[in-house]
Enzyme design. Structure first.
Site, short mmCIF file in Angstrom:
data_model
loop_
_atom_site.label_atom_id
_atom_site.label_comp_id
_atom_site.label_asym_id
_atom_site.label_seq_id
_atom_site.Cartn_x
_atom_site.Cartn_y
_atom_site.Cartn_z
N HIS A 74 -8.25 -4.61 -0.75
CA HIS A 74 -7.00 -3.97 -0.39
C HIS A 74 -6.58 -4.45 1.01
CE1 HIS A 74 -4.01 -0.70 -0.53
NE2 HIS A 74 -4.20 -0.64 0.77
N ASP A 114 -10.30 -3.28 -4.91
CA ASP A 114 -9.42 -2.27 -4.32
C ASP A 114 -9.54 -0.98 -5.11
OD1 ASP A 114 -7.36 -0.75 -3.28
OD2 ASP A 114 -5.81 -2.26 -3.54
N SER A 173 0.84 -1.20 0.00
CA SER A 173 0.00 0.00 0.00
C SER A 173 0.88 1.25 0.00
CB SER A 173 -0.95 -0.04 1.20
OG SER A 173 -1.93 0.96 1.11
#
Length: 314
Positions: free
Chosen positions: A286, A256, A162
């Protein structure tokens, strides 16, 4: 798109109460100081430290002051091992060394590497480029002291998930531009590489579990504080030149908002002649690698990441 497992949907519903988009400044400050630690319940959910891996806490050089780092080394491993430098996720605003224990310890055990995880400064108290500069300074310092870690300064990879994937990509750019350490491989796990938030998946998955489009915008605004979202060391997608960057593994999750960031970054890397492996994990949200006991694709994604790193670092 593939339907998500019931347990993933329930996890998303539970975590929706912790959305950064709904946090005022006081709640955000409290969240930044919280430490989950390890116990049977949290390890059941988040995964614990891999067996046979030793952990050592220390510091590395940051841009302004030393930053905490945690080193993972397979117990009983002999000789000099390859080095993997890790940057945790959390939207540049949340996260800490504990949040990377499962991933980092399993990479250390499976790849047979020394993994050093960097705890960079967090926004909004320290806005961009503080995190990026901390991560680069720590990389340079750790590689320069590789012998202290029992690691090989000539076999170095970076990885992150991320926001950490963003930082791994940015550090790879910095190392090329600044004639820094030679990076052999970059592992980019559902990376955020376009802080204009213009990927089509932002609309398609605006209400996805774990991370919503509103969360993405809140994290971005905390990090940048109104600065240019197209700056290459904030959004590596917009770098003028991607040639000469390390080979990359880009992993994305189907459900996501920033899924297409990974696709677009893989495209620009390939166009620049950089070897890339791109994998989409269907039915996954995600952050799925942070919940290895609940998300069925986490072991597969970990195995793929370790295989790519091991091959690159051999």
């Amino acid at each position: 798109m593939a339907r998500m497992d019931l347990r993933v949907r329930l996890l998303g519903r539970a975590l929706s109460r912790l959305s950064v988009a709904t946090m005022d400044d006081e709640r955000l400050r409290r969240a930044q100081t919280q430490r989950i630690g390890h116990n049977p319940v949290t390890d059941l959910l988040l995964g614990g430290v891999a067996r046979g891996v030793g952990l050592t806490d220390g510091t590395a050089r940051g841009e302004a002051d030393p930053v905490p780092v945690r080193t993972y080394r397979p117990a009983g491993a002999a000789g000099t091992l390859p080095l993997v430098v890790h940057f945790h996720g959390g939207g540049w605003t949340l996260g800490n060394l504990d949040s990377g224990d499962w991933l980092c310890s399993n990479v250390a055990a499976t790849v047979g590497a020394v993994v050093v995880s960097v705890d960079y400064r967090l926004a909004p108290g320290h806005r961009w480029p503080a995190a990026a500069e901390d991560c680069y300074a720590a990389l340079v310092d750790v590689v320069g002291r590789a012998a202290e870690f029992g690691a090989d300064a000539g076999r170095v990879a970076v990885m992150g998930d991320s926001a950490g994937g963003n930082l791994a990509a940015v550090v790879s750019l910095m190392a090329r531009e600044r004639s820094g350490p030679r990076i052999t491989h970059q592992g980019l796990v559902y990376p955020s590489v376009d802080l204009t938030m213009s990927s089509p998946s932002m609309d398609e998955n605006a209400s996805a579990p774990i991370l919503t489009a509103a969360d993405c915008l809140a994290f971005r605004d905390h990090y940048l504080g109104g600065q240019d979202p197209r700056a290459p060391h904030a959004s590596p997608l917009f770098a003028a030149d991607h040639t000469g960057l390390p080979p990359a593994l880009v992993q994305v999750a189907e459900h996501d908002p920033i899924r297409d960031d990974g696709y677009r970054y893989a495209e620009v890397l390939r166009a620049a002649g950089v070897p890339v492996r791109l994998t989409q994990y269907v039915g996954m949200p995600h952050g799925f690698l942070a919940f290895p006991r609940l998300c069925r694709s986490a072991p597969q994604a970990l195995a793929e990441l370790c295989a790519e790193q091991a091959a690159a670092l051999a």
